[in-house]
Motif scaffolding. Structure first.
Motif, PDB file in Angstrom:
ATOM      1  N   GLY A  94      -0.107   4.770 -11.032  1.00  0.00           N
ATOM      2  CA  GLY A  94      -1.041   5.222  -9.994  1.00  0.00           C
ATOM      3  C   GLY A  94      -0.253   4.849  -8.490  1.00  0.00           C
ATOM      4  O   GLY A  94       0.713   4.453  -8.601  1.00  0.00           O
ATOM      5  N   THR A  95      -1.174   4.893  -7.582  1.00  0.00           N
ATOM      6  CA  THR A  95      -0.768   4.611  -6.298  1.00  0.00           C
ATOM      7  C   THR A  95      -1.716   3.351  -5.688  1.00  0.00           C
ATOM      8  O   THR A  95      -2.785   3.544  -5.897  1.00  0.00           O
ATOM      9  CB  THR A  95      -0.800   5.704  -5.282  1.00  0.00           C
ATOM     10  N   ILE A  96      -1.059   2.410  -5.237  1.00  0.00           N
ATOM     11  CA  ILE A  96      -1.767   1.293  -4.716  1.00  0.00           C
ATOM     12  C   ILE A  96      -2.206   1.817  -3.488  1.00  0.00           C
ATOM     13  O   ILE A  96      -1.823   2.256  -2.110  1.00  0.00           O
ATOM     14  CB  ILE A  96      -1.015   0.180  -4.230  1.00  0.00           C
ATOM     15  N   GLU A  97      -3.619   2.043  -3.340  1.00  0.00           N
ATOM     16  CA  GLU A  97      -4.652   2.347  -2.158  1.00  0.00           C
ATOM     17  C   GLU A  97      -4.637   1.349  -1.105  1.00  0.00           C
ATOM     18  O   GLU A  97      -4.882   1.456  -0.055  1.00  0.00           O
ATOM     19  CB  GLU A  97      -5.862   3.283  -2.584  1.00  0.00           C
ATOM     20  N   LYS A  98      -5.022   0.300  -1.514  1.00  0.00           N
ATOM     21  CA  LYS A  98      -5.451  -0.948  -0.546  1.00  0.00           C
ATOM     22  C   LYS A  98      -5.127  -2.112  -1.481  1.00  0.00           C
ATOM     23  O   LYS A  98      -5.018  -2.332  -2.710  1.00  0.00           O
ATOM     24  CB  LYS A  98      -6.691  -0.829   0.052  1.00  0.00           C
ATOM     25  N   ILE A  99      -4.928  -3.280  -0.538  1.00  0.00           N
ATOM     26  CA  ILE A  99      -4.978  -4.686  -1.079  1.00  0.00           C
ATOM     27  C   ILE A  99      -6.137  -5.202  -0.538  1.00  0.00           C
ATOM     28  O   ILE A  99      -6.240  -5.389   0.735  1.00  0.00           O
ATOM     29  CB  ILE A  99      -3.541  -5.563  -0.775  1.00  0.00           C
ATOM     30  N   GLU A 100      -7.193  -5.985  -1.236  1.00  0.00           N
ATOM     31  CA  GLU A 100      -8.168  -6.599  -0.645  1.00  0.00           C
ATOM     32  C   GLU A 100      -8.416  -7.903  -1.280  1.00  0.00           C
ATOM     33  O   GLU A 100      -8.019  -8.056  -2.293  1.00  0.00           O
ATOM     34  CB  GLU A 100      -9.525  -5.812  -0.739  1.00  0.00           C
TER      35      GLU A 100
ATOM     36  N   ILE B 129       0.782  -1.078  -0.118  1.00  0.00           N
ATOM     37  CA  ILE B 129      -0.117   0.028   0.100  1.00  0.00           C
ATOM     38  C   ILE B 129       0.863   1.444   0.177  1.00  0.00           C
ATOM     39  O   ILE B 129       1.712   1.316   0.841  1.00  0.00           O
ATOM     40  CB  ILE B 129      -0.911   0.207   1.386  1.00  0.00           C
ATOM     41  N   GLY B 130       0.551   2.181  -0.760  1.00  0.00           N
ATOM     42  CA  GLY B 130       1.327   3.185  -0.833  1.00  0.00           C
ATOM     43  C   GLY B 130       2.433   3.408  -2.032  1.00  0.00           C
ATOM     44  O   GLY B 130       2.939   4.182  -2.536  1.00  0.00           O
ATOM     45  N   ASP B 131       2.791   2.269  -2.714  1.00  0.00           N
ATOM     46  CA  ASP B 131       3.668   1.845  -3.694  1.00  0.00           C
ATOM     47  C   ASP B 131       3.183   2.776  -4.939  1.00  0.00           C
ATOM     48  O   ASP B 131       1.899   2.586  -5.101  1.00  0.00           O
ATOM     49  CB  ASP B 131       4.059   0.556  -4.107  1.00  0.00           C
ATOM     50  N   GLN B 132       3.757   3.280  -5.838  1.00  0.00           N
ATOM     51  CA  GLN B 132       3.672   3.969  -7.018  1.00  0.00           C
ATOM     52  C   GLN B 132       4.127   2.966  -8.209  1.00  0.00           C
ATOM     53  O   GLN B 132       5.276   2.719  -8.230  1.00  0.00           O
ATOM     54  CB  GLN B 132       4.097   5.293  -7.086  1.00  0.00           C
ATOM     55  N   VAL B 133       2.960   2.424  -8.773  1.00  0.00           N
ATOM     56  CA  VAL B 133       3.406   1.498  -9.906  1.00  0.00           C
ATOM     57  C   VAL B 133       2.663   2.027 -11.149  1.00  0.00           C
ATOM     58  O   VAL B 133       1.624   2.923 -11.246  1.00  0.00           O
ATOM     59  CB  VAL B 133       2.847   0.045  -9.485  1.00  0.00           C
ATOM     60  N   VAL B 134       3.104   1.176 -12.162  1.00  0.00           N
ATOM     61  CA  VAL B 134       2.667   1.467 -13.674  1.00  0.00           C
ATOM     62  C   VAL B 134       1.699   0.144 -14.230  1.00  0.00           C
ATOM     63  O   VAL B 134       2.472  -0.912 -14.008  1.00  0.00           O
ATOM     64  CB  VAL B 134       3.569   1.736 -14.698  1.00  0.00           C
ATOM     65  N   TYR B 135       0.597   0.370 -14.426  1.00  0.00           N
ATOM     66  CA  TYR B 135      -0.205  -0.919 -15.169  1.00  0.00           C
ATOM     67  C   TYR B 135      -0.323  -0.560 -16.518  1.00  0.00           C
ATOM     68  O   TYR B 135      -1.149   0.280 -16.889  1.00  0.00           O
ATOM     69  CB  TYR B 135      -1.466  -0.801 -14.394  1.00  0.00           C
ATOM     70  N   PRO B 136       0.344  -1.493 -17.424  1.00  0.00           N
ATOM     71  CA  PRO B 136       0.459  -1.287 -18.608  1.00  0.00           C
ATOM     72  C   PRO B 136      -0.933  -1.081 -19.350  1.00  0.00           C
ATOM     73  O   PRO B 136      -1.865  -1.618 -19.180  1.00  0.00           O
ATOM     74  CB  PRO B 136       0.984  -2.535 -19.481  1.00  0.00           C
ATOM     75  N   MET B 137      -1.013  -0.267 -20.199  1.00  0.00           N
ATOM     76  CA  MET B 137      -2.419   0.211 -21.197  1.00  0.00           C
ATOM     77  C   MET B 137      -3.390   1.168 -20.248  1.00  0.00           C
ATOM     78  O   MET B 137      -4.379   1.579 -20.605  1.00  0.00           O
ATOM     79  CB  MET B 137      -3.010  -1.074 -21.364  1.00  0.00           C
ATOM     80  N   HIS B 138      -2.987   1.297 -18.888  1.00  0.00           N
ATOM     81  CA  HIS B 138      -3.857   2.352 -17.973  1.00  0.00           C
ATOM     82  C   HIS B 138      -3.184   3.421 -17.500  1.00  0.00           C
ATOM     83  O   HIS B 138      -3.341   4.453 -17.247  1.00  0.00           O
ATOM     84  CB  HIS B 138      -4.514   1.399 -16.799  1.00  0.00           C
TER      85      HIS B 138
ATOM     86  N   VAL C 209      -5.523  -2.480  -5.340  1.00  0.00           N
ATOM     87  CA  VAL C 209      -6.606  -1.449  -5.850  1.00  0.00           C
ATOM     88  C   VAL C 209      -5.758  -0.067  -6.213  1.00  0.00           C
ATOM     89  O   VAL C 209      -5.185   0.303  -5.320  1.00  0.00           O
ATOM     90  CB  VAL C 209      -7.896  -0.967  -4.778  1.00  0.00           C
ATOM     91  N   LEU C 210      -5.727   0.121  -7.487  1.00  0.00           N
ATOM     92  CA  LEU C 210      -4.946   1.313  -7.746  1.00  0.00           C
ATOM     93  C   LEU C 210      -5.526   2.381  -8.451  1.00  0.00           C
ATOM     94  O   LEU C 210      -6.631   2.135  -8.988  1.00  0.00           O
ATOM     95  CB  LEU C 210      -3.887   0.627  -8.989  1.00  0.00           C
ATOM     96  N   ARG C 211      -5.189   3.483  -7.667  1.00  0.00           N
ATOM     97  CA  ARG C 211      -5.595   4.752  -8.368  1.00  0.00           C
ATOM     98  C   ARG C 211      -4.756   5.424  -9.197  1.00  0.00           C
ATOM     99  O   ARG C 211      -3.899   5.889  -8.832  1.00  0.00           O
ATOM    100  CB  ARG C 211      -5.940   5.772  -6.885  1.00  0.00           C
ATOM    101  N   ILE C 212      -5.323   5.461 -10.740  1.00  0.00           N
ATOM    102  CA  ILE C 212      -4.639   6.022 -11.688  1.00  0.00           C
ATOM    103  C   ILE C 212      -4.437   7.609 -11.500  1.00  0.00           C
ATOM    104  O   ILE C 212      -5.253   8.084 -11.013  1.00  0.00           O
ATOM    105  CB  ILE C 212      -5.233   5.847 -12.905  1.00  0.00           C
ATOM    106  N   SER C 213      -3.122   8.022 -11.538  1.00  0.00           N
ATOM    107  CA  SER C 213      -3.132   9.534 -11.519  1.00  0.00           C
ATOM    108  C   SER C 213      -3.666  10.560 -12.281  1.00  0.00           C
ATOM    109  O   SER C 213      -3.639  11.664 -12.129  1.00  0.00           O
ATOM    110  CB  SER C 213      -1.303   9.891 -11.042  1.00  0.00           C
TER     111      SER C 213
END
Length: 157
Positions: free
Chosen positions: A16-22, A4-13, A35-39
């Protein structure tokens, strides 16, 4: 695995920042999801944790790597197929790779092609998607607005 809190890239999207893992049960299967919130925009994406590496989820790049990628926007246009289908397939593979240099190459080549001859609707959409991916990563790496990121891309090409 990301946290949670890591900033990652999801190809094609995009980035963003990982808000939670559920943990969710979808279609009878229980799995953990990032759960990734795209910037860029207001998009939330759920990514299966166990598939994230296979689909190319990666950490955002550092400032130096971003600057090298931005310099590629001003580099020479690379050869593209004259066949629309082949060109589209090649560009889609580059975007799916998640590699920043590939995304930059697609943007540069399509922006320049559009100046010579207007892009088809499909290529315009692809260019828009590629720009969104790059903009989202610039926003996170540089801590700037989307508008400033868009301006930097336009100036660099």
């Amino acid at each position: 695995m990301f946290n949670i809190g890591d900033q990652v890239v999801y190809p094609m999207h995009g980035a963003g920042t990982i808000e939670k893992i559920e943990t969710k049960q979808i279609l009878g299967e229980v799995r953990d999801y990032y759960v990734l919130r795209i910037s860029y925009g207001d998009l939330k994406v759920m990514i299966p944790v166990d598939n994230s590496q296979r689909i190319g989820v990666r950490s955002i790049v550092d400032h130096e790597t971003l600057q090298k990628a931005m310099a590629l926007l001003g580099a020479e246009t690379t050869a593209m197929s004259d066949n629309w289908n082949r060109r589209n397939r090649d560009n889609m593979e580059k975007l799916k790779s998640g590699d920043l240099a590939n995304v930059v190459e697609v943007i540069r080549n399509l922006m320049r092609a559009d100046r010579v001859k207007k892009l088809s609707t499909g290529e315009k959409k692809m260019l828009s998607n590629a720009r969104q991916i790059l903009i989202s990563e610039i926003v996170l790496v540089e801590g700037i607005s989307q508008e400033e990121a868009e301006k930097r891309i336009a100036e660099a090409v």
